[in-house]
Design a protein around this motif. Structure first.
Motif, PDB file in Angstrom:
ATOM      1  N   THR A  85       0.829  -1.197   0.000  1.00  0.00           N
ATOM      2  CA  THR A  85       0.000   0.000   0.000  1.00  0.00           C
ATOM      3  C   THR A  85       0.869   1.255   0.000  1.00  0.00           C
ATOM      4  OG1 THR A  85      -1.772   1.127   1.160  1.00  0.00           O
ATOM      5  CG2 THR A  85      -0.150   0.066   2.528  1.00  0.00           C
ATOM      6  N   ASP A  86       0.319   2.327  -0.467  1.00  0.00           N
ATOM      7  CA  ASP A  86       0.993   3.620  -0.335  1.00  0.00           C
ATOM      8  C   ASP A  86       0.189   4.512   0.612  1.00  0.00           C
ATOM      9  OD1 ASP A  86      -1.167   4.049  -2.008  1.00  0.00           O
ATOM     10  OD2 ASP A  86      -0.079   5.290  -3.428  1.00  0.00           O
ATOM     11  N   CYS A  87      -0.614   3.865   1.472  1.00  0.00           N
ATOM     12  CA  CYS A  87      -1.437   4.606   2.428  1.00  0.00           C
ATOM     13  C   CYS A  87      -0.620   5.035   3.638  1.00  0.00           C
ATOM     14  CB  CYS A  87      -2.598   3.739   2.912  1.00  0.00           C
ATOM     15  SG  CYS A  87      -3.857   3.427   1.667  1.00  0.00           S
ATOM     16  N   ARG A  88      -1.084   6.110   4.249  1.00  0.00           N
ATOM     17  CA  ARG A  88      -0.537   6.606   5.504  1.00  0.00           C
ATOM     18  C   ARG A  88      -1.668   6.597   6.529  1.00  0.00           C
ATOM     19  NH1 ARG A  88       4.321   8.579   5.152  1.00  0.00           N
ATOM     20  NH2 ARG A  88       4.139   9.690   7.134  1.00  0.00           N
ATOM     21  N   GLU A  89      -1.297   6.606   7.801  1.00  0.00           N
ATOM     22  CA  GLU A  89      -2.283   6.623   8.875  1.00  0.00           C
ATOM     23  C   GLU A  89      -1.830   7.604   9.933  1.00  0.00           C
ATOM     24  OE1 GLU A  89      -3.411   2.863  11.167  1.00  0.00           O
ATOM     25  OE2 GLU A  89      -2.158   4.025  12.548  1.00  0.00           O
ATOM     26  N   CYS A  90      -2.781   8.335  10.493  1.00  0.00           N
ATOM     27  CA  CYS A  90      -2.466   9.172  11.655  1.00  0.00           C
ATOM     28  C   CYS A  90      -3.579   9.017  12.680  1.00  0.00           C
ATOM     29  CB  CYS A  90      -2.247  10.626  11.272  1.00  0.00           C
ATOM     30  SG  CYS A  90      -3.678  11.474  10.625  1.00  0.00           S
ATOM     31  N   HIS A  91      -3.220   9.267  13.945  1.00  0.00           N
ATOM     32  CA  HIS A  91      -4.140   9.125  15.066  1.00  0.00           C
ATOM     33  C   HIS A  91      -4.727  10.500  15.375  1.00  0.00           C
ATOM     34  CE1 HIS A  91      -2.730   5.031  16.434  1.00  0.00           C
ATOM     35  NE2 HIS A  91      -1.909   5.342  15.432  1.00  0.00           N
ATOM     36  N   VAL A  92      -5.952  10.726  14.958  1.00  0.00           N
ATOM     37  CA  VAL A  92      -6.604  12.019  15.163  1.00  0.00           C
ATOM     38  C   VAL A  92      -6.928  12.211  16.641  1.00  0.00           C
ATOM     39  CG1 VAL A  92      -8.619  13.413  14.614  1.00  0.00           C
ATOM     40  CG2 VAL A  92      -7.551  12.008  12.843  1.00  0.00           C
ATOM     41  N   CYS A  93      -7.488  11.209  17.245  1.00  0.00           N
ATOM     42  CA  CYS A  93      -7.800  11.178  18.665  1.00  0.00           C
ATOM     43  C   CYS A  93      -7.248   9.858  19.205  1.00  0.00           C
ATOM     44  CB  CYS A  93      -9.309  11.255  18.908  1.00  0.00           C
ATOM     45  SG  CYS A  93     -10.087  12.723  18.220  1.00  0.00           S
ATOM     46  N   ASN A  94      -7.513   9.561  20.446  1.00  0.00           N
ATOM     47  CA  ASN A  94      -6.959   8.378  21.076  1.00  0.00           C
ATOM     48  C   ASN A  94      -7.153   7.115  20.237  1.00  0.00           C
ATOM     49  OD1 ASN A  94      -5.756   6.763  23.013  1.00  0.00           O
ATOM     50  ND2 ASN A  94      -7.666   6.462  24.122  1.00  0.00           N
ATOM     51  N   ASP A  95      -8.371   6.794  19.881  1.00  0.00           N
ATOM     52  CA  ASP A  95      -8.638   5.595  19.074  1.00  0.00           C
ATOM     53  C   ASP A  95      -9.399   5.967  17.798  1.00  0.00           C
ATOM     54  OD1 ASP A  95      -8.633   2.887  18.366  1.00  0.00           O
ATOM     55  OD2 ASP A  95     -10.592   2.555  19.286  1.00  0.00           O
ATOM     56  N   TRP A  96      -9.081   7.111  17.207  1.00  0.00           N
ATOM     57  CA  TRP A  96      -9.713   7.494  15.944  1.00  0.00           C
ATOM     58  C   TRP A  96      -8.617   7.762  14.926  1.00  0.00           C
ATOM     59  CZ3 TRP A  96     -14.771   7.001  15.095  1.00  0.00           C
ATOM     60  CH2 TRP A  96     -15.246   7.377  13.830  1.00  0.00           C
ATOM     61  N   LEU A  97      -8.675   7.043  13.812  1.00  0.00           N
ATOM     62  CA  LEU A  97      -7.614   7.091  12.813  1.00  0.00           C
ATOM     63  C   LEU A  97      -8.098   7.711  11.514  1.00  0.00           C
ATOM     64  CD1 LEU A  97      -6.425   3.399  13.232  1.00  0.00           C
ATOM     65  CD2 LEU A  97      -5.578   5.415  14.425  1.00  0.00           C
ATOM     66  N   LEU A  98      -7.148   8.234  10.768  1.00  0.00           N
ATOM     67  CA  LEU A  98      -7.387   8.732   9.419  1.00  0.00           C
ATOM     68  C   LEU A  98      -6.396   8.033   8.506  1.00  0.00           C
ATOM     69  CD1 LEU A  98      -8.643  10.724   7.360  1.00  0.00           C
ATOM     70  CD2 LEU A  98      -6.869  12.368   8.061  1.00  0.00           C
ATOM     71  N   VAL A  99      -6.907   7.339   7.494  1.00  0.00           N
ATOM     72  CA  VAL A  99      -6.067   6.675   6.496  1.00  0.00           C
ATOM     73  C   VAL A  99      -6.175   7.480   5.206  1.00  0.00           C
ATOM     74  CG1 VAL A  99      -5.671   4.560   5.173  1.00  0.00           C
ATOM     75  CG2 VAL A  99      -6.446   4.412   7.554  1.00  0.00           C
ATOM     76  N   TYR A 100      -5.015   7.816   4.641  1.00  0.00           N
ATOM     77  CA  TYR A 100      -5.002   8.638   3.437  1.00  0.00           C
ATOM     78  C   TYR A 100      -3.826   8.245   2.552  1.00  0.00           C
ATOM     79  CZ  TYR A 100      -1.343  11.438   5.708  1.00  0.00           C
ATOM     80  OH  TYR A 100      -0.184  11.846   6.307  1.00  0.00           O
TER      81      TYR A 100
END
Length: 103
Positions: free
Chosen positions: A68-83
């Motif tokens: 994959t060429d996806c990235r992930e970041c933790h917006v909140c404690n257990d809420w993620l954003l994959v882009y």
């Protein structure tokens, strides 16, 4: 004198659009924080270290083919954003949700 770089062009997967409909009603997500992080990515702002932004290894389930060429970041404690950043001038928001929603 170099000018400010323009914002990235935004695309969203249909699954991301569906995920966004749940954001406001989910107790683990802060919608304002999610929007700030998304805007920072669009505006090319370096994300804060506490967001733990990192590339995903292996193949993300929504992607076809090899790594994959996806990235992930933790917006909140257990809420993620994959882009994804498919090129220098665009961003694709792939998924958002809790760890158990996405993996």
């Amino acid at each position: 004198m170099a000018g400010k770089r323009k914002d990235r062009v935004v695309r969203q997967t249909s699954q991301f659009k569906s995920d966004m409909k749940r954001v406001g009603s989910h107790e683990k997500c802060d919608p304002a924080a999610l929007k700030r992080v998304m805007q920072d990515i669009v505006s090319r702002v370096t994300l804060a270290p506490n967001l733990l932004d990192h590339p995903l290894r292996g193949r993300y389930p929504d992607q076809k083919g090899g790594d994959t060429d996806c990235r992930e970041c933790h917006v909140c404690n257990d809420w993620l954003l994959v882009y994804r950043l498919p090129d220098e001038d665009s961003v694709v928001f792939v998924r958002t949700g809790t760890h158990s929603d996405l993996f």
